[in-house]
Design an enzyme around this catalytic site. Sequence first.
Site, PDB file in Angstrom:
ATOM      1  N   CYS A 141      14.296  -1.005   3.395  1.00 32.01           N
ATOM      2  CA  CYS A 141      14.102  -2.068   2.412  1.00 32.01           C
ATOM      3  C   CYS A 141      14.811  -1.702   1.112  1.00 32.01           C
ATOM      4  CB  CYS A 141      12.612  -2.268   2.151  1.00 32.01           C
ATOM      5  SG  CYS A 141      12.252  -3.415   0.811  1.00 32.01           S
ATOM      6  N   CYS A 157      15.549 -10.787   2.368  1.00 33.15           N
ATOM      7  CA  CYS A 157      15.144 -11.623   1.241  1.00 33.15           C
ATOM      8  C   CYS A 157      16.325 -12.077   0.384  1.00 33.15           C
ATOM      9  CB  CYS A 157      14.099 -10.916   0.388  1.00 33.15           C
ATOM     10  SG  CYS A 157      14.681  -9.413  -0.409  1.00 33.15           S
ATOM     11  N   CYS A 217      17.630  -3.463   5.086  1.00 36.67           N
ATOM     12  CA  CYS A 217      17.068  -4.789   5.322  1.00 36.67           C
ATOM     13  C   CYS A 217      17.383  -5.629   4.096  1.00 36.67           C
ATOM     14  CB  CYS A 217      15.558  -4.735   5.529  1.00 36.67           C
ATOM     15  SG  CYS A 217      14.814  -6.396   5.674  1.00 36.67           S
ATOM     16  N   CYS A 237       0.765  -1.243   0.000  1.00 36.89           N
ATOM     17  CA  CYS A 237       0.000   0.000   0.000  1.00 36.89           C
ATOM     18  C   CYS A 237       0.802   1.304   0.000  1.00 36.89           C
ATOM     19  CB  CYS A 237      -0.969   0.006   1.170  1.00 36.89           C
ATOM     20  SG  CYS A 237      -1.841  -1.535   1.401  1.00 36.89           S
ATOM     21  N   ASP A 252      15.158  -6.135 -13.321  1.00 42.83           N
ATOM     22  CA  ASP A 252      15.506  -5.560 -12.015  1.00 42.83           C
ATOM     23  C   ASP A 252      15.668  -6.627 -10.951  1.00 42.83           C
ATOM     24  OD1 ASP A 252      12.755  -5.936 -10.781  1.00 42.83           O
ATOM     25  OD2 ASP A 252      12.262  -4.592 -12.420  1.00 42.83           O
ATOM     26  N   CYS A 294       9.865 -12.339   2.219  1.00 46.73           N
ATOM     27  CA  CYS A 294       9.765 -11.054   2.911  1.00 46.73           C
ATOM     28  C   CYS A 294       8.609 -11.138   3.897  1.00 46.73           C
ATOM     29  CB  CYS A 294       9.509  -9.915   1.926  1.00 46.73           C
ATOM     30  SG  CYS A 294       9.212  -8.326   2.734  1.00 46.73           S
TER      31      CYS A 294
END
Length: 523
Positions: free
Chosen positions: A277, A492, A489, A9, A389, A426
């Site tokens: 992130c 992942c 972070c 969001c 990406d 994640c």
Amino acid sequence: MSEELRHECGLAALYWLNKPVSKSGPACRAVSDANVAALIPRMLLDVQNRGQLAAGFSSYNAARAQVLDTYKDVGTVAEAFRMSHPAKHQAILAEYAGRAAVGHTRYATCGADDVRYAQPFERHHGRLWKWFTFAFNGQLANFTRLRDGLLAKQHYHFTLNTDTEMIMHALAYRLRGDRPADLGKVMASLSRIFDGAYNIVFLDAMGRMFIARDPLGFRPLSWAAQGRLFGAASESVALRNMGFTGIRDVAPGEMLIIESGRLRSERFAKPRCHAHCFFEWVYFSNVASTIAGSSVYMTRAAAGKRLAELERQKPDPSCIVVPVPDTAKAAADAFAYAMGIPCVEGLIRNRYIGRTFIEPTSTRGQRARYKYTPLPAVLAGKRVFLIEDSIVRSTTLAALAGLIREPGGAREIHVRVACPPIVAPCFYGIDMSALSDLFAPRFLRGRYGGAPSEKMMLQMARALGVDSLQYLSVGDLGPCLQMDEGSLCTGCVTGKYPTEWGNKLVCRARGNIQTGKDRRTYE
């Protein structure tokens, strides 16, 4: 990204203050009759990249019987706010006019595609400080523990079973009492029980507002003030396009509070090691945004340049660079420039299919075939450097490689990825929380240090049906993002998380694989 990950969001907030806090400018001059709510849909369009399932806003107007009022609907911002029907759109803006407003555009990591799950969430009460509305961006890693703890108490009930509902219950509990609660203390209390990512925009029926960012700063949150207008949004571009200048990040553990029409800043949690992130720069954020002083566009370009430095293929006149539209474009341009190879559009994306949605893995490859069109006139006989990406599930990328080879007619395909391999889920707001869904983990052997081996990438290239594959390493992230790696972070891409519950959930995810379970670990 061909995989089309979804994010938890986007947020927006505006407030018409009692007194100017700076010089006037284009942002505050856009406000008519102190009605800021009319500008919220415009801001939400600039964070639409963060969610397309639903959109809504809540406004505060002391002159209304419904002092706080909320409008929301499923669909994109344009669909939810009826922007293609000017009369209906204007009627919505007129009905919900107010001097303060918070807005939200939704994609869910959990919860159905249903207007009940759309935000903001409003909680009615006869006492004004207990009547509030809020919107939330992120994900609570310890949601199930918090939920189960509440349900163990007498007569608690969860209707929607989401972390947003958990936050609503937690706020309501801390706003109880016979006098208005101190908002700083409310957030301080929440920070002691929440584990994970949470940006919150809050508005109550007394006209009090706060904007808060979790102590680790997982997700970006920006703010600015111009004249009497205060604004905040998930991305800086939403404020800049409004005409704001002097845009700043909300610091991790900081909240901006407005009471009695006056703005102040307060820290609700002690400074900690940050955990921004890295995927925000790689994929999610608008390419025109800036996060923690680092331009999203420039970081993507730096990743492309780094890929060129790692390149072992010898370029020749038959080589071309093709980006996977659209988020790989900056990396592809920089890679092509450094290699001295033309960057061309060999894949054309159909932009009129409509908003995206979760599909079963078995259909992702098929969807790629109608979403992307290869250009044989560009690709035929070429050695193609396909720039992506990131690779998460790989199903779509494998399908794209097939399209480039046939019917595209490419002679060779060399995939270059401006991100390290995604090796773990994640738990902080990105929809990739089933370990079995991920492409890279099946190729890991022994201890993994964040730099994929040549053997590993050769095996992955074969699985994708391409001639070669090159990733960045985890060690490349800090220099490309112009950030200290310790402030990112990287859960992942390393399997090591910055919070207790992140590490607990990855252990649970590994256990799910061993027992044959295939589901997201926070459900």
